[in-house]
Design a protein around this motif. Structure first.
Motif, short mmCIF file in Angstrom:
data_model
loop_
_atom_site.label_atom_id
_atom_site.label_comp_id
_atom_site.label_asym_id
_atom_site.label_seq_id
_atom_site.Cartn_x
_atom_site.Cartn_y
_atom_site.Cartn_z
N THR A 1 -9.40 -3.99 -17.28
CA THR A 1 -10.30 -2.88 -16.96
C THR A 1 -10.72 -2.92 -15.50
N THR A 2 -11.09 -4.10 -15.01
CA THR A 2 -11.53 -4.21 -13.62
C THR A 2 -10.45 -3.76 -12.67
N ILE A 3 -9.24 -4.26 -12.82
CA ILE A 3 -8.22 -3.96 -11.82
C ILE A 3 -7.78 -2.50 -11.88
N ARG A 4 -7.62 -1.95 -13.08
CA ARG A 4 -7.11 -0.58 -13.16
C ARG A 4 -8.14 0.44 -12.71
N LEU A 5 -9.40 0.26 -13.09
CA LEU A 5 -10.43 1.20 -12.65
C LEU A 5 -10.74 1.02 -11.16
N LEU A 6 -10.73 -0.23 -10.71
CA LEU A 6 -10.99 -0.48 -9.29
C LEU A 6 -9.92 0.14 -8.41
N LEU A 7 -8.68 0.18 -8.88
CA LEU A 7 -7.62 0.83 -8.12
C LEU A 7 -7.94 2.30 -7.88
N GLY A 8 -8.51 2.98 -8.88
CA GLY A 8 -8.88 4.37 -8.71
C GLY A 8 -9.98 4.58 -7.68
N ILE A 9 -10.88 3.62 -7.58
CA ILE A 9 -11.96 3.70 -6.59
C ILE A 9 -11.41 3.40 -5.19
N LEU A 10 -10.62 2.34 -5.08
CA LEU A 10 -10.11 1.92 -3.77
C LEU A 10 -9.07 2.89 -3.22
N ALA A 11 -8.44 3.67 -4.10
CA ALA A 11 -7.39 4.61 -3.66
C ALA A 11 -7.91 5.61 -2.64
N GLY A 12 -9.20 5.95 -2.73
CA GLY A 12 -9.77 6.94 -1.82
C GLY A 12 -10.59 6.37 -0.68
N ARG A 13 -10.61 5.05 -0.53
CA ARG A 13 -11.41 4.43 0.52
C ARG A 13 -10.53 4.13 1.75
N PRO A 14 -11.04 4.40 2.94
CA PRO A 14 -10.22 4.30 4.15
C PRO A 14 -10.12 2.87 4.69
N PHE A 15 -9.72 1.95 3.83
CA PHE A 15 -9.52 0.58 4.28
C PHE A 15 -8.51 -0.12 3.38
N PHE A 16 -8.19 -1.34 3.73
CA PHE A 16 -7.17 -2.12 3.03
C PHE A 16 -7.83 -3.06 2.03
N SER A 17 -7.22 -3.19 0.86
CA SER A 17 -7.70 -4.14 -0.14
C SER A 17 -6.51 -4.85 -0.77
N SER A 18 -6.74 -6.09 -1.17
CA SER A 18 -5.73 -6.86 -1.87
C SER A 18 -6.33 -7.34 -3.19
N LEU A 19 -5.58 -7.17 -4.29
CA LEU A 19 -6.09 -7.51 -5.62
C LEU A 19 -5.15 -8.47 -6.33
N VAL A 20 -5.75 -9.48 -6.97
CA VAL A 20 -5.00 -10.43 -7.78
C VAL A 20 -5.75 -10.64 -9.09
N GLY A 21 -5.09 -11.33 -10.02
CA GLY A 21 -5.73 -11.71 -11.28
C GLY A 21 -5.11 -12.99 -11.78
N ASP A 22 -5.42 -13.33 -13.02
CA ASP A 22 -4.87 -14.57 -13.57
C ASP A 22 -3.43 -14.35 -14.03
N GLN A 23 -2.87 -15.35 -14.68
CA GLN A 23 -1.47 -15.29 -15.10
C GLN A 23 -1.21 -14.13 -16.06
N SER A 24 -2.17 -13.87 -16.94
CA SER A 24 -2.03 -12.77 -17.88
C SER A 24 -2.00 -11.43 -17.17
N ILE A 25 -2.89 -11.23 -16.22
CA ILE A 25 -2.91 -9.98 -15.46
C ILE A 25 -1.59 -9.79 -14.72
N GLY A 26 -1.02 -10.89 -14.25
CA GLY A 26 0.24 -10.82 -13.52
C GLY A 26 1.40 -10.29 -14.35
N LYS A 27 1.24 -10.24 -15.67
CA LYS A 27 2.29 -9.74 -16.55
C LYS A 27 2.02 -8.33 -17.06
#
Length: 427
Positions: free
Chosen positions: A93-119
Motif C-alpha cells: 500500500t505504501t509504495i503504490r499509493l506513494l508513487l501516485g503522490i510522487l508522480a506529480g512532485r517536481p523532484f527525484f525520489s528513490s523507493l525500495v522495500g523488503d524482499q517480498s516487495i521486490g517480487k
C-alpha cells in the motif's frame, strides 16, 4: 514458536487494531492537506509505521504518541525531495499509493522495500502514471523495485483498469488530484473505497457512478480529524476462530463495516456462521459496530466474481473455515492472491496441507474439502502476516503440536495478536 493447540473455546471481548488501509491513508492525506490533521486509533503495525517514516523523509512534520498521530500538512507543495531512499518495508500500500503522490512532485525520489516487495509487480501503477506524464524507472523497465521517480506536471486521463485493485485506483486518484484537468478511472469490479471517502473527508470533491470515478486536479484539501475503526481483516481471524471452536462466544469492539470490505460477512452468512452486529453507525465517515460471533455448524459454499475484491485479504482465513465445514468450498477468480506478500494460493494450500487439510490449488483459487481433522506439524508464515495469523488459528483445532516459523511477520498488521488470542483462551 510453538502455538497453542487443542483449544476448547474462546470467550470474552477484545478490540482489534485500527484498520490498516485507513491508517495508511490518514497519514498520506494529512501530509498533502493544508493544516493540522489528527488521527486516533492509528494502527501501530510495521506497514503503517513505514508510511510515517517515508513522509517524515519527505519533510512532513508528524508527531506520534502511541495510537494518536498529528500531521502538519502544507499541501502537495509542502513535500520536499528526500535526501534518503524511501524504504516502504513490506508495505505494498505504501509504495503504490506513494508513487501516485510522487508522480506529480517536481523532484527525484528513490523507493525500495523488503524482499517480498521486490517480487510484487509495480507496472500496474507505473504504466498509467507514466501515461499521465511521470518518469518512472526500475528493474525490468519499472516492473520491480528499486524504483526511481522524477515527478512532472501531470495531465488528466481516462483509464480503464485491467485488474480490480484498490491500490492502483488510489494511486491514480492521488495523481489525479495533482493533474491538469479531469482524471476518469473505470474499475472492472468495485474495490474498497477508503480513498474516495477520505477525499471527501478532507474537503475534496469527486464523482462516483458505480465503477466510474472522476476527480478534478488542483483541489485544495484541508486538515481534519480521523478516527480509525477496527480492521475487519484483522477481526476476520477471530470471527473464524469463534465459529470453529465449540462453546465459543466472542465480542469484537468497534469493527469497521465499510460495505466495500464486508464480503467476509456475506461469506459467513452463506456458510451458516452465527454472528450479530450491534450499534452499526452507518452515518459515520467510516461505518463501524460491535460484532458477536458464536460457535456454528458450517457448510461449504462457492466464492467467486465481484465478491472477491471485497474479501481478498480474508481468503486465507476463509480457507481454514472451509476445512471445518460440511461439504466442499470452491474459491474462484482470485488470481490477485498470487501477487500478494506471497503467492497466497500456493502458500495457503501447502501450509494447511501440512496440518492434514484436504485442499488443492487451482489456477485462480482453491478447492477445500470438509470436514478435515487437523493434526499438527511445522508450518511457516513465509513472511506473510495473514498466513501467520491463519495458521495460529488453525492450530487451535489441531490435535498435536504446531510450530510456526517466521511468526514475527504478524506484527505487520496486528502486533498484539497473540496477546488478544491468549486473553480469549484464558478467561
Amino acid at each position: 514458536m510453538e502455538l497453542r493447540t487443542n483449544a476448547e473455546q474462546l470467550k470474552g471481548e477484545i478490540s482489534v487494531p485500527g484498520d490498516k488501509s485507513i491508517s495508511h491513508r490518514s497519514i498520506m492525506f494529512g501530509a498533502i492537506a493544508d493544516g493540522r490533521t489528527t488521527v486516533s486509533n492509528f494502527l501501530l503495525g510495521d506497514d503503517c509505521l513505514s508510511t510515517i517514516s517515508c513522509f517524515k523523509k519527505l519533510g512532513v512534520h508528524i508527531e506520534q504518541q502511541g495510537q494518536e498521530v498529528a500531521i502538519e500538512g502544507k499541501g502537495f507543495e509542502g513535500l520536499m525531495e528526500s535526501e534518503e531512499v524511501l524504504d516502504v518495508g513490506n508495505s505494498g500500500t505504501t509504495i503504490r499509493l506513494l508513487l501516485g503522490i510522487l508522480a506529480g512532485r517536481p523532484f527525484f525520489s528513490s523507493l525500495v522495500g523488503d524482499q517480498s516487495i521486490g517480487k510484487r509487480p509495480m507496472t500496474r501503477v507505473t504504466k498509467p502514471l507514466s501515461i499521465m506524464g511521470a518518469k518512472i524507472d526500475g528493474r525490468q523497465d519499472g516492473k520491480y523495485t528499486p524504483l526511481s521517480v522524477r515527478g512532472a506536471a501531470l495531465k488528466g486521463m481516462e483509464y480503464t483498469m485491467p485488474v480490480a485493485s484498490a491500490q492502483v485506483k488510489s494511486s491514480l486518484l492521488f495523481a489525479g488530484l495533482q493533474a491538469r484537468g479531469t482524471t476518469r478511472i473505470i474499475e472492472p469490479a468495485k474495490t474498497r473505497d477508503h480513498t474516495e471517502r477520505m477525499i471527501r473527508k478532507f474537503g475534496g470533491n469527486l464523482k462516483v457512478d458505480g465503477k466510474i470515478m472522476e476527480v478534478e486536479g488542483g483541489q485544495p484539501l484541508k486538515g481534519t480529524h480521523i478516527h480509525v475503526p477496527g480492521d475487519i481483516s484483522s477481526a476476520a481471524f477471530f470471527l473464524v476462530a469463534g465459529a470453529i471452536l465449540s462453546k465459543s462466544e466472542i465480542k469484537l469492539k468497534n469493527v469497521g463495516l465499510n460495505p466495500t470490505r464486508t464480503g467476509i460477512l456475506d461469506v459467513l452468512t452463506e456458510m451458516g456462521v452465527d454472528f450479530t452486529i450491534e450499534g452499526n453507525e452507518e452515518e459515520l465517515f467510516e461505518p463501524c459496530g460491535d460484532m458477536i460471533i458464536r460457535s456454528s455448524r458450517i457448510k461449504g459454499t462457492v466464492i467467486e466474481g465481484d465478491m472477491i475484491p471485497r474479501l481478498i485479504d480474508e481468503i486465507p482465513i476463509i480457507a481454514l473455515l472451509a476445512t471445518q465445514a460440511e461439504g466442499t468450498t470452491i474459491i474462484k477468480d482470485a488470481e490477485e492472491l498470487k501477487v500478494k506478500e506471497t503467492n497466497r494460493i500456493d502458500t495457503v494450500v501447502n501450509e494447511l496441507s501440512k496440518l492434514g487439510a484436504k485442499i488443492e490449488a487451482t489456477s485462480d483459487g482453491m478447492i477445500i474439502y470438509g470436514k478435515s481433522s487437523l493434526s499438527g506439524g511445522v508450518v511457516s508464515s513465509h513472511g506473510d502476516h495473514r498466513i501467520g495469523m491463519m495458521l495460529a488459528i488453525a492450530a487451535l483445532v489441531c490435535k498435536e503440536k504446531v510450530y510456526l516459523e517466521n511468526s514475527e511477520a504478524i506484527s505487520v498488521s496486528y502486533p498484539t495478536f497473540f496477546a488478544d488470542l491468549h486473553r480469549l483462551m484464558d478467561l
